[in-house]
Design a protein around this motif. Structure first.
Motif, PDB file in Angstrom:
ATOM      1  N   THR A   7       0.856  -1.181   0.000  1.00  0.00           N
ATOM      2  CA  THR A   7       0.000   0.000   0.000  1.00  0.00           C
ATOM      3  C   THR A   7       0.892   1.230   0.000  1.00  0.00           C
ATOM      4  N   ARG A  23       2.810   9.007  -3.010  1.00  0.00           N
ATOM      5  CA  ARG A  23       1.673   9.464  -3.829  1.00  0.00           C
ATOM      6  C   ARG A  23       2.150  10.440  -4.908  1.00  0.00           C
ATOM      7  N   ARG A  35      -2.823  -0.582 -10.379  1.00  0.00           N
ATOM      8  CA  ARG A  35      -4.135  -0.120  -9.965  1.00  0.00           C
ATOM      9  C   ARG A  35      -5.020  -1.351  -9.772  1.00  0.00           C
ATOM     10  N   GLY A  37      -8.624  -1.951  -8.897  1.00  0.00           N
ATOM     11  CA  GLY A  37      -9.887  -1.242  -8.732  1.00  0.00           C
ATOM     12  C   GLY A  37      -9.581   0.235  -8.535  1.00  0.00           C
ATOM     13  N   SER A  38     -10.036   0.779  -7.421  1.00  0.00           N
ATOM     14  CA  SER A  38      -9.761   2.185  -7.132  1.00  0.00           C
ATOM     15  C   SER A  38      -8.538   2.351  -6.238  1.00  0.00           C
ATOM     16  N   HIS A  39      -7.890   1.235  -5.895  1.00  0.00           N
ATOM     17  CA  HIS A  39      -6.725   1.275  -5.014  1.00  0.00           C
ATOM     18  C   HIS A  39      -5.440   1.272  -5.818  1.00  0.00           C
ATOM     19  N   VAL A  40      -4.408   1.857  -5.252  1.00  0.00           N
ATOM     20  CA  VAL A  40      -3.104   1.894  -5.891  1.00  0.00           C
ATOM     21  C   VAL A  40      -2.140   1.086  -5.031  1.00  0.00           C
TER      22      VAL A  40
END
Length: 69
Positions: A7, A23, A35, A37-40
């Motif tokens: 994460t 980030r 990526r 889904g909406s997570h990186v």
């Protein structure tokens, strides 16, 4: 061999920074990321490659004989 997905917070902890730094690396496309889904997520190998690619080696100077530092 499987490559762990980290994460942003985990990557920041390994770099010793806040989450804002990884980030920013992601936003500037300076590090590879995944990526989900909406997570990186950042692959552990990508983080190691980033660290190795930005490591600055010390300059080796020849000493001058007969002179004090």
């Amino acid at each position: 061999m499987t490559d762990s997905l980290l994460t942003v917070d985990q990557a920041a902890a390994r770099l010793g920074t806040t989450a804002r730094f990884p980030r920013r690396l992601i936003a500037e496309r300076r590090i590879a990321f995944v990526r989900v889904g909406s997570h990186v997520r950042i692959k552990e190998s990508a983080l190691v490659a980033y660290i190795e690619g930005n490591t600055v080696q010390p300059i080796r100077r020849r000493s001058r004989l007969g002179r004090a530092a």
